[in-house]
Design a protein around this motif. Structure first.
Motif, PDB file in Angstrom:
ATOM      1  N   LEU A  37     -10.303  36.111  40.725  1.00 30.05           N
ATOM      2  CA  LEU A  37      -9.814  37.341  40.117  1.00 30.05           C
ATOM      3  C   LEU A  37      -8.390  36.782  39.938  1.00 30.05           C
ATOM      4  O   LEU A  37      -7.783  37.148  39.106  1.00 30.05           O
ATOM      5  N   ALA A  38      -7.628  36.363  41.051  1.00 30.31           N
ATOM      6  CA  ALA A  38      -6.280  36.166  40.880  1.00 30.31           C
ATOM      7  C   ALA A  38      -5.832  34.974  39.683  1.00 30.31           C
ATOM      8  O   ALA A  38      -4.970  35.324  39.120  1.00 30.31           O
ATOM      9  N   LYS A  39      -6.591  34.004  39.817  1.00 27.47           N
ATOM     10  CA  LYS A  39      -6.612  33.151  38.390  1.00 27.47           C
ATOM     11  C   LYS A  39      -6.846  33.694  37.124  1.00 27.47           C
ATOM     12  O   LYS A  39      -5.926  33.487  35.991  1.00 27.47           O
ATOM     13  N   GLN A  40      -7.959  34.440  37.042  1.00 26.93           N
ATOM     14  CA  GLN A  40      -8.143  35.143  35.964  1.00 26.93           C
ATOM     15  C   GLN A  40      -6.999  36.259  35.292  1.00 26.93           C
ATOM     16  O   GLN A  40      -6.649  36.043  34.281  1.00 26.93           O
ATOM     17  N   VAL A  41      -6.363  36.568  36.351  1.00 27.22           N
ATOM     18  CA  VAL A  41      -5.424  37.601  35.753  1.00 27.22           C
ATOM     19  C   VAL A  41      -4.081  36.969  35.507  1.00 27.22           C
ATOM     20  O   VAL A  41      -3.333  36.952  34.352  1.00 27.22           O
ATOM     21  N   VAL A  42      -3.709  35.757  36.145  1.00 29.07           N
ATOM     22  CA  VAL A  42      -2.598  34.801  35.841  1.00 29.07           C
ATOM     23  C   VAL A  42      -2.831  34.294  34.568  1.00 29.07           C
ATOM     24  O   VAL A  42      -1.995  34.238  33.584  1.00 29.07           O
ATOM     25  N   ASP A  43      -4.119  33.656  34.265  1.00 31.47           N
ATOM     26  CA  ASP A  43      -4.475  33.299  33.037  1.00 31.47           C
ATOM     27  C   ASP A  43      -4.203  34.349  31.790  1.00 31.47           C
ATOM     28  O   ASP A  43      -3.647  33.974  30.657  1.00 31.47           O
ATOM     29  N   ALA A  44      -4.646  35.431  32.058  1.00 34.36           N
ATOM     30  CA  ALA A  44      -4.878  36.395  30.987  1.00 34.36           C
ATOM     31  C   ALA A  44      -2.972  37.067  30.603  1.00 34.36           C
ATOM     32  O   ALA A  44      -2.783  37.479  29.542  1.00 34.36           O
ATOM     33  N   LEU A  45      -2.424  37.000  31.773  1.00 30.58           N
ATOM     34  CA  LEU A  45      -0.950  37.516  31.537  1.00 30.58           C
ATOM     35  C   LEU A  45       0.259  36.427  31.402  1.00 30.58           C
ATOM     36  O   LEU A  45       1.269  37.163  31.256  1.00 30.58           O
ATOM     37  N   SER A  46      -0.210  35.362  31.809  1.00 27.49           N
ATOM     38  CA  SER A  46       0.895  34.391  31.625  1.00 27.49           C
ATOM     39  C   SER A  46       1.633  34.366  30.326  1.00 27.49           C
ATOM     40  O   SER A  46       0.957  34.339  29.234  1.00 27.49           O
ATOM     41  N   GLY A  47       2.827  34.241  30.493  1.00 24.78           N
ATOM     42  CA  GLY A  47       3.472  34.087  28.980  1.00 24.78           C
ATOM     43  C   GLY A  47       4.073  35.316  28.265  1.00 24.78           C
ATOM     44  O   GLY A  47       4.686  35.713  27.290  1.00 24.78           O
ATOM     45  N   LYS A  48       3.467  36.460  28.837  1.00 27.68           N
ATOM     46  CA  LYS A  48       3.860  37.857  28.402  1.00 27.68           C
ATOM     47  C   LYS A  48       5.114  38.391  29.242  1.00 27.68           C
ATOM     48  O   LYS A  48       5.019  38.181  30.490  1.00 27.68           O
ATOM     49  N   LYS A  49       5.772  39.195  28.389  1.00 27.72           N
ATOM     50  CA  LYS A  49       6.816  40.149  29.039  1.00 27.72           C
ATOM     51  C   LYS A  49       6.190  41.064  29.975  1.00 27.72           C
ATOM     52  O   LYS A  49       5.237  41.687  29.396  1.00 27.72           O
ATOM     53  N   VAL A  50       6.776  41.675  31.097  1.00 27.77           N
ATOM     54  CA  VAL A  50       6.501  42.762  31.859  1.00 27.77           C
ATOM     55  C   VAL A  50       6.457  44.051  31.038  1.00 27.77           C
ATOM     56  O   VAL A  50       5.528  44.815  30.904  1.00 27.77           O
ATOM     57  N   GLU A  51       7.468  44.000  30.312  1.00 31.07           N
ATOM     58  CA  GLU A  51       7.696  45.480  29.541  1.00 31.07           C
ATOM     59  C   GLU A  51       6.633  45.611  28.446  1.00 31.07           C
ATOM     60  O   GLU A  51       5.979  46.666  28.224  1.00 31.07           O
ATOM     61  N   ASP A  52       6.113  44.357  27.663  1.00 30.09           N
ATOM     62  CA  ASP A  52       5.030  44.311  26.763  1.00 30.09           C
ATOM     63  C   ASP A  52       3.687  44.746  27.500  1.00 30.09           C
ATOM     64  O   ASP A  52       2.880  45.614  26.906  1.00 30.09           O
ATOM     65  N   VAL A  53       3.440  44.292  28.659  1.00 29.50           N
ATOM     66  CA  VAL A  53       2.190  44.448  29.264  1.00 29.50           C
ATOM     67  C   VAL A  53       2.224  45.904  29.798  1.00 29.50           C
ATOM     68  O   VAL A  53       1.262  46.723  29.397  1.00 29.50           O
TER      69      VAL A  53
END
Length: 115
Positions: A37-53
């Motif tokens: 699950l941790a890897k899935q979240v990292v893959d889904a959110l990597s490269g995105k800015k915190v503000e955008d998420v």
């Protein structure tokens, strides 16, 4: 949600978080971390800015926030509204039980604090 929160917390440090970072954060508060699950979240959110998420998340729940949460029940079918009414009727019974005073326990075995 805990994985997303851990990711955003790690991302605020300025680096790109890894699954190990999420594991470290979750472990620090006593939560077990599933590596998949941790890897899935990292893959889904990597490269995105915190503000955008965060702004994307607010857009997704914007309807709930603007209606105050009450609009969800009104938008459902009549059967669901009736069951919600039944749940509201059950609430006073729970309050009555909570209002009853609890009996004193004999755990002190006859010894008081100031004896």
């Amino acid at each position: 949600m805990r994985y997303g929160a851990a990711y955003l917390l790690a991302a605020l440090s300025g680096s790109s978080p890894s699954a190990k970072d999420l594991e470290k954060i979750l472990g620090s508060v006593g939560v077990d971390c599933d590596a998949a699950l941790a890897k899935q979240v990292v893959d889904a959110l990597s490269g995105k800015k915190v503000e955008d998420v965060v702004s994307e998340g607010l857009e997704k729940i914007g309807g709930l926030l603007s209606s105050g949460g009450g609009g969800v029940v009104a938008a459902t079918s009549g059967g669901a509204a009736a069951s919600a009414g039944g749940a509201a009727a059950a609430a006073p019974k729970a309050e009555e039980k909570a209002a009853e005073p609890e009996e004193e326990s004999d755990d002190d075995m006859g010894f008081g604090l100031f004896d």
